[in-house]
Design a protein around this motif. Structure first.
Motif, PDB file in Angstrom:
ATOM      1  N   ILE A  28      17.906  -9.620   1.329  1.00 14.16           N
ATOM      2  CA  ILE A  28      17.426  -8.232   1.327  1.00 14.16           C
ATOM      3  C   ILE A  28      16.980  -7.850  -0.080  1.00 14.16           C
ATOM      4  O   ILE A  28      15.896  -7.275  -0.269  1.00 14.16           O
ATOM      5  CB  ILE A  28      18.519  -7.267   1.824  1.00 14.16           C
ATOM      6  N   THR A  29      17.803  -8.173  -1.058  1.00 10.91           N
ATOM      7  CA  THR A  29      17.479  -7.868  -2.453  1.00 10.91           C
ATOM      8  C   THR A  29      16.159  -8.524  -2.848  1.00 10.91           C
ATOM      9  O   THR A  29      15.285  -7.879  -3.434  1.00 10.91           O
ATOM     10  CB  THR A  29      18.616  -8.335  -3.385  1.00 10.91           C
ATOM     11  N   GLU A  30      16.013  -9.798  -2.520  1.00 15.52           N
ATOM     12  CA  GLU A  30      14.792 -10.527  -2.870  1.00 15.52           C
ATOM     13  C   GLU A  30      13.564  -9.897  -2.224  1.00 15.52           C
ATOM     14  O   GLU A  30      12.526  -9.733  -2.876  1.00 15.52           O
ATOM     15  CB  GLU A  30      14.903 -11.985  -2.436  1.00 15.52           C
ATOM     16  N   GLU A  31      13.669  -9.531  -0.943  1.00 16.37           N
ATOM     17  CA  GLU A  31      12.519  -8.952  -0.252  1.00 16.37           C
ATOM     18  C   GLU A  31      12.121  -7.608  -0.863  1.00 16.37           C
ATOM     19  O   GLU A  31      10.936  -7.335  -1.062  1.00 16.37           O
ATOM     20  CB  GLU A  31      12.793  -8.791   1.240  1.00 16.37           C
ATOM     21  N   ILE A  32      13.091  -6.782  -1.175  1.00 18.80           N
ATOM     22  CA  ILE A  32      12.778  -5.490  -1.783  1.00 18.80           C
ATOM     23  C   ILE A  32      12.132  -5.684  -3.148  1.00 18.80           C
ATOM     24  O   ILE A  32      11.131  -5.035  -3.474  1.00 18.80           O
ATOM     25  CB  ILE A  32      14.030  -4.595  -1.867  1.00 18.80           C
ATOM     26  N   ILE A  41      17.280   2.255  -4.021  1.00 22.54           N
ATOM     27  CA  ILE A  41      16.963   2.275  -2.594  1.00 22.54           C
ATOM     28  C   ILE A  41      16.642   3.680  -2.103  1.00 22.54           C
ATOM     29  O   ILE A  41      15.997   3.835  -1.065  1.00 22.54           O
ATOM     30  CB  ILE A  41      18.057   1.619  -1.714  1.00 22.54           C
ATOM     31  N   GLU A  42      17.053   4.689  -2.838  1.00 15.12           N
ATOM     32  CA  GLU A  42      16.728   6.062  -2.459  1.00 15.12           C
ATOM     33  C   GLU A  42      15.224   6.327  -2.547  1.00 15.12           C
ATOM     34  O   GLU A  42      14.727   7.282  -1.961  1.00 15.12           O
ATOM     35  CB  GLU A  42      17.491   7.059  -3.338  1.00 15.12           C
ATOM     36  N   THR A  43      14.490   5.501  -3.287  1.00 16.15           N
ATOM     37  CA  THR A  43      13.046   5.681  -3.406  1.00 16.15           C
ATOM     38  C   THR A  43      12.293   5.047  -2.249  1.00 16.15           C
ATOM     39  O   THR A  43      11.095   5.270  -2.098  1.00 16.15           O
ATOM     40  CB  THR A  43      12.511   5.103  -4.731  1.00 16.15           C
ATOM     41  N   LEU A  44      12.983   4.235  -1.447  1.00 21.49           N
ATOM     42  CA  LEU A  44      12.351   3.569  -0.305  1.00 21.49           C
ATOM     43  C   LEU A  44      12.400   4.454   0.932  1.00 21.49           C
ATOM     44  O   LEU A  44      13.327   5.256   1.095  1.00 21.49           O
ATOM     45  CB  LEU A  44      13.064   2.247  -0.003  1.00 21.49           C
ATOM     46  N   ASP A  45      11.428   4.270   1.811  1.00 18.94           N
ATOM     47  CA  ASP A  45      11.468   4.922   3.104  1.00 18.94           C
ATOM     48  C   ASP A  45      12.700   4.405   3.851  1.00 18.94           C
ATOM     49  O   ASP A  45      12.948   3.192   3.891  1.00 18.94           O
ATOM     50  CB  ASP A  45      10.191   4.594   3.884  1.00 18.94           C
ATOM     51  N   THR A  46      13.472   5.306   4.412  1.00 20.79           N
ATOM     52  CA  THR A  46      14.722   4.928   5.095  1.00 20.79           C
ATOM     53  C   THR A  46      14.477   3.921   6.203  1.00 20.79           C
ATOM     54  O   THR A  46      15.203   2.920   6.317  1.00 20.79           O
ATOM     55  CB  THR A  46      15.416   6.188   5.663  1.00 20.79           C
ATOM     56  N   ASP A  47      13.457   4.163   7.016  1.00 23.35           N
ATOM     57  CA  ASP A  47      13.157   3.240   8.121  1.00 23.35           C
ATOM     58  C   ASP A  47      12.768   1.865   7.601  1.00 23.35           C
ATOM     59  O   ASP A  47      13.156   0.845   8.171  1.00 23.35           O
ATOM     60  CB  ASP A  47      12.050   3.803   9.013  1.00 23.35           C
ATOM     61  N   GLU A  48      12.010   1.828   6.520  1.00 25.08           N
ATOM     62  CA  GLU A  48      11.609   0.545   5.938  1.00 25.08           C
ATOM     63  C   GLU A  48      12.838  -0.210   5.419  1.00 25.08           C
ATOM     64  O   GLU A  48      12.974  -1.413   5.654  1.00 25.08           O
ATOM     65  CB  GLU A  48      10.612   0.758   4.800  1.00 25.08           C
ATOM     66  N   PHE A  49      13.723   0.500   4.731  1.00 26.88           N
ATOM     67  CA  PHE A  49      14.922  -0.145   4.199  1.00 26.88           C
ATOM     68  C   PHE A  49      15.737  -0.766   5.327  1.00 26.88           C
ATOM     69  O   PHE A  49      16.110  -1.939   5.251  1.00 26.88           O
ATOM     70  CB  PHE A  49      15.786   0.848   3.408  1.00 26.88           C
TER      71      PHE A  49
END
Length: 59
Positions: A28-32, A41-49
Motif C-alpha cells: 500500500i505504501t509503495e503504491e501511494i 493520507i488525509e490529502t488522498l480521496d477517501t475512496d481512492e485510499f
C-alpha cells in the motif's frame, strides 16, 4: 518537519489496524508513493485510499 515514507507507513498502519481484515502495508505504501509521493493520507480521496487498501488485502 518533512513528511516521509515512514510517516506515511505509520498512518497506513493506524488506519488499517482500525479496519477489518489484514493487508500488505508495504505494498500500500509503495503504491501511494508511486502515484502521489510520500503524502499525508488525509490529502488522498477517501475512496481512492480504501480502494488501494482493498487491492492489497491478504485476509
Amino acid at each position: 518537519m518533512t513528511f516521509t515514507s515512514s510517516n506515511l507507513r505509520d498512518q497506513i498502519v493506524t488506519a488499517t489496524d482500525a479496519s477489518d481484515g489484514e493487508c500488505d502495508v508495504d505494498a500500500i505504501t509503495e503504491e501511494i508513493i508511486e502515484q502521489h509521493g510520500a503524502v499525508d493520507i488525509e490529502t488522498l480521496d477517501t475512496d481512492e485510499f480504501w480502494a488501494i487498501v482493498a487491492k492489497h488485502a491478504t485476509a
